[in-house]
Design an enzyme around this catalytic site. Structure first.
Site, mmCIF file in Angstrom:
data_model
loop_
_atom_site.group_PDB
_atom_site.id
_atom_site.type_symbol
_atom_site.label_atom_id
_atom_site.label_comp_id
_atom_site.label_asym_id
_atom_site.label_seq_id
_atom_site.Cartn_x
_atom_site.Cartn_y
_atom_site.Cartn_z
ATOM 1 N N ASN A 1 0.807 -1.226 0.000
ATOM 2 C CA ASN A 1 0.000 0.000 0.000
ATOM 3 C C ASN A 1 0.839 1.274 0.000
ATOM 4 O O ASN A 1 1.745 1.426 0.810
ATOM 5 C CB ASN A 1 -0.935 -0.013 1.216
ATOM 6 N N HIS A 2 0.538 2.164 -0.912
ATOM 7 C CA HIS A 2 1.186 3.474 -0.967
ATOM 8 C C HIS A 2 0.430 4.452 -0.068
ATOM 9 O O HIS A 2 -0.765 4.264 0.189
ATOM 10 C CB HIS A 2 1.151 4.029 -2.397
ATOM 11 N N LYS A 3 1.131 5.507 0.323
ATOM 12 C CA LYS A 3 0.477 6.595 1.052
ATOM 13 C C LYS A 3 -0.556 7.225 0.096
ATOM 14 O O LYS A 3 -0.243 7.513 -1.060
ATOM 15 C CB LYS A 3 1.544 7.617 1.470
ATOM 16 N N THR A 52 0.259 9.570 -5.120
ATOM 17 C CA THR A 52 0.578 8.309 -4.426
ATOM 18 C C THR A 52 1.966 7.813 -4.833
ATOM 19 O O THR A 52 2.417 6.769 -4.393
ATOM 20 C CB THR A 52 -0.447 7.213 -4.795
ATOM 21 N N PRO A 94 -0.960 3.213 4.881
ATOM 22 C CA PRO A 94 -2.196 2.477 5.191
ATOM 23 C C PRO A 94 -1.844 1.103 5.750
ATOM 24 O O PRO A 94 -0.916 0.458 5.256
ATOM 25 C CB PRO A 94 -2.878 2.327 3.827
#
Ligand SMILES: CC(C)(COP(=O)(O)OP(=O)(O)OC[C@H]1O[C@@H](n2cnc3c(N)ncnc32)[C@H](O)[C@@H]1OP(=O)(O)O)[C@@H](O)C(=O)NCCC(=O)NCCS
Length: 217
Positions: free
Chosen positions: A83-85, A91, A112
């Site tokens: 998961n990316h910010k 992103t 996340p």
């Protein structure tokens, strides 16, 4: 009769496509129950760990799989490291490309995080299934071929599709309650071996009778 040797990677010497994955070398943050197998007809089933993706020790998320699960080829467990910010304008993960950009590395808290992935006992995962981070799949569930699982799956429920939706319950709520009490996967292996016929059929009266008798023993 006590069945196959649970300590063998290949419990059936003649069938090198099914592998008891609890016997793979230990890996941090992965727990796999006894008798759970991964089957792969095209590649070596020993490569099971390759399908746990973006699983980084520093994030601490766990993949926990119960006993007596059947996992077919094409499985992908996507873990939290994928998961990316998402709360910025972009992103794009600048930090992973170095050249000074690494100083913009987000803290673990800014990423996340959906928690551990937990697969119950006696779960059948069909071919080409992807399980998203933080998903819990209940005991006795079935994941249909080609599914992407984005939400928790209740015990003894069949889900399928992308995103995976409930197709049906395998049994009535009353029967599911009884099965969750039965927890056959926790019996000793002699008892399981003695009762294979019983376990591979469903007769609600026989099940109630069995449970009553079992409680008295
Ligand atoms: C999930 C599964 C067990 C369901 O079998 P079933 O009970 O006989 O189900 P049916 O074929 O009667 O289908 C029931 C419904 O589920 C849907 N469905 C079946 N398989 C599906 C799938 N892979 N993805 C999405 N929906 C599916 C059907 O379209 C049908 O929908 P409807 O009620 O709207 O008409 C089976 O389809 C499956 O995916 N098995 C996995 C096989 C596999 O990958 N084995 C790996 C080697 S061990």
């Amino acid at each position: 009769m006590i069945g196959p040797d649970k300590r063998k990677l290949y419990p059936n010497e003649k069938l090198k496509t099914v592998c008891y994955i609890s016997n793979l070398p230990d890996r941090p943050n992965v727990e796999i129950g006894e008798y759970t197998y991964y089957s792969d007809n095209k590649k070596s089933p020993e490569k099971f760990y390759d399908y746990i993706e973006h699983h980084y020790e520093f994030l601490g998320d766990k993949l926990i799989i119960g006993k007596f699960c059947a996992i077919a080829e094409g499985i992908k467990f996507i873990m939290n490291g994928a998961n990316h910010k998402m709360d910025g304008i972009t992103t794009y993960p600048f930090n992973i490309f170095a050249g000074g950009w690494e100083e913009f590395t987000p803290t673990v808290e800014q990423l996340p995080f959906k928690g551990d992935t937990v697969i119950g006992n006696d779960v059948w995962i069909g071919q080409n299934v992807t399980i998203m981070p933080g998903i819990e799949v209940g005991d006795g569930a079935i994941i249909a071929a080609g599914s992407i699982v984005t939400k928790d799956v209740s015990p003894y429920t069949i889900v399928g599709g992308n995103p995976a939706r409930v197709i049906k319950k395998r049994f009535s709520e009353e029967t599911i309650e009884i099965l969750l009490e039965l927890k056959w996967w926790d019996w000793d292996i002699e008892k399981i071996s003695r009762n294979i016929n019983f376990l591979t059929n469903m007769d609600i009266d026989a099940l109630k009778e069995f449970l009553d008798k079992d409680k008295k023993e």
